[in-house]
Design an enzyme around this catalytic site. Structure first.
Site, PDB file in Angstrom:
ATOM      1  N   ASP A 188       1.188  -1.412  -0.086  1.00 44.44           N
ATOM      2  CA  ASP A 188       0.306  -0.088   0.012  1.00 44.44           C
ATOM      3  C   ASP A 188       0.528   1.563  -0.211  1.00 44.44           C
ATOM      4  O   ASP A 188       0.617   2.360  -0.865  1.00 44.44           O
ATOM      5  CB  ASP A 188      -0.795  -0.230   1.108  1.00 44.44           C
ATOM      6  N   HIS A 271      -4.397   2.954  -6.826  1.00 39.69           N
ATOM      7  CA  HIS A 271      -5.757   2.928  -6.602  1.00 39.69           C
ATOM      8  C   HIS A 271      -6.752   2.094  -6.782  1.00 39.69           C
ATOM      9  O   HIS A 271      -7.890   2.047  -6.754  1.00 39.69           O
ATOM     10  CB  HIS A 271      -5.687   3.993  -5.182  1.00 39.69           C
ATOM     11  N   HIS A 274      -6.527  -0.842  -8.185  1.00 37.28           N
ATOM     12  CA  HIS A 274      -7.221  -1.569  -6.218  1.00 37.28           C
ATOM     13  C   HIS A 274      -8.576  -1.710  -6.668  1.00 37.28           C
ATOM     14  O   HIS A 274      -9.161  -3.119  -7.069  1.00 37.28           O
ATOM     15  CB  HIS A 274      -5.976  -1.247  -5.078  1.00 37.28           C
ATOM     16  N   HIS A 288      -5.926  -5.363   0.792  1.00 41.26           N
ATOM     17  CA  HIS A 288      -5.554  -4.206   0.109  1.00 41.26           C
ATOM     18  C   HIS A 288      -4.536  -3.969  -0.496  1.00 41.26           C
ATOM     19  O   HIS A 288      -4.231  -4.157  -1.881  1.00 41.26           O
ATOM     20  CB  HIS A 288      -5.783  -2.889   1.399  1.00 41.26           C
TER      21      HIS A 288
HETATM   22 ZN   LIG Z   1      -4.090   1.859   0.301  1.00 45.60          ZN
END
Ligand SMILES: [Zn+2]
Length: 395
Positions: A188, A271, A274, A288
């Site tokens: 992340d 992201h 993601h 995540h």
């Molecule tokens: Zn994140």
């Protein structure tokens, strides 16, 4: 991200006047044994706290949280978190806050607990505090929450006018958790610099509701540098539940530097990809940061980054234990239907992929995603790294 009111900041709206802004939590506290001082830092914020933690987390921190609050004369009321930060769970927590007359809500746990608590504290009109027990995301410091459907798919970002009043991280608790959590946090946090760099290049709005500042962008860069230097020894130390200077640096990079870096530096393609990946059930159950790593790698491909940079990123993040192929997130190059869904969700209006300094079409995302499979396998083979293991979602 359709609704806007006085309390909700919408990024990427070109009509907003071009200010630059940095936002941050009121206080950040980190260190081994820091949990024993939670009461001391919490007391000035509110005298009627509601602690939200799931049963597993409460099993190992409940005793320390309770004695820390009792030391300063704070009452101890705990509500169980039920697993997914969905709109329904958030509304349930708001009702609990109201019935207990709490004036500060404290999230003790991982990113899901933290996101649900931030959203419920905001809706209930009280202050909120985060006590992450894993360093797997940069959720603890930010003024936004990611809300998921009951099935675990990305639903929306919710933006709040304030960050947590306090973020308290006990490094020993982080080091006691499985190393996979810290590895996910590295995934992340590495994305933070790639995305802040892209946002700075396009001069797009950040999650903080303004143009990027030197500060936000620099923190994102610092997070990246700290992780390349320290992530591998820190992960080894955490496998033995040790707190070393490298572990302390990686916890700060994953939590504070990445949190402020993404929020005030900006999100971009990684992201958004993601979020796109959460649209297909094959990826459910992955952390995540694991899905974000596929997003980072795909962003590098979309940027046409130097091949050496992409190669280094694949080698390093494979060593960290992060996925670098479609195979490891439950997909293949033949998953054309799923990849089209991922690309369509990743490029929706309002998604952060539009902060890239060039237009990104769904077809570009599909090609980039497919291309990482063969290239990663080649890089891994040349670096004597393991071949990818297929991921199979639990349901
Ligand atoms: Zn994140």
């Amino acid at each position: 991200m359709a609704c806007i009111d006085n309390d909700v900041k919408e990024p990427h709206m070109s009509a907003i006047s071009p200010i630059r802004t940095v936002i941050s939590p009121g206080r950040y506290v980190q260190g081994p044994g820091a949990i024993s001082r939670l009461g001391e830092f919490l007391a000035p914020i509110g005298d009627t706290p509601l602690i939200v933690a799931d049963d597993a987390v409460w099993g190992f921190v409940g005793h320390d949280v309770t004695s820390s609050l009792k030391t300063v004369g704070l009452p101890v009321t705990r509500e169980t978190f039920r697993g997914i930060p969905s709109a329904r769970e958030i509304n349930r927590l708001v009702a609990v806050i109201k019935s207990t007359n709490a004036n500060v809500v404290v999230a003790v746990g991982g990113g899901s607990t933290i996101d649900a608590v931030k959203a419920s504290g905001f809706l209930a009109g009280i202050r909120w505090v985060t006590v992450p027990t894993v360093a797997s995301t940069d959720a603890p410091t930010s003024a936004l929450a990611v809300v998921y459907t009951e099935e675990g798919a990305f639903e929306e970002y919710r933006f709040f006018p304030r960050n947590p009043d306090l973020v308290l991280v006990d490094s020993q608790i982080i080091a006691n958790a499985p190393a996979a959590f810290l590895a996910a946090g590295v995934g992340d946090a590495l994305a933070t610099w790639l995305e802040a760099r892209a946002t700075a290049a396009s001069n797009s709005l950040t999650m903080a509701g303004g143009l990027p500042t030197l500060t936000g962008t620099a923190l994102a860069r610092l997070s990246w540098d700290v992780l390349w230097d320290n992530a591998l020894p820190a992960l080894d130390a955490v496998r033995d539940h040790l707190v070393t200077p490298a572990v302390e640096k990686v916890i700060e990079a994953n939590t504070l530097l990445s949190g402020m870096g993404f929020e005030s530096g900006g999100l971009a393609a990684a992201h958004a990809i993601h979020n796109g990946l959460t649209a297909v059930p094959q990826t459910h159950g992955l952390a995540h940061g694991q899905k974000v790593n596929i997003g980072s790698l795909t962003q590098l491909v979309l940027e046409g980054a130097p091949t050496g940079d992409i190669r280094d990123f694949i080698e390093f993040t494979t060593r960290v234990g992060l996925p670098t192929t479609l195979t490891e997130v439950g997909l293949t190059v033949e998953s054309s239907q799923e990849l089209a869904l991922v690309a369509s969700a990743a490029t929706e209006k309002g998604e952060t992929i539009h902060a890239m300094p060039f237009d990104v079409r769904p077809a570009d995302v599909v090609s980039a995603l497919k291309s990482i499979e063969r290239f990663s396998r080649r890089v891994r083979e040349e670096a004597s790294l393991p071949v990818p293991t297929p991921y199979v979602a639990a349901h």
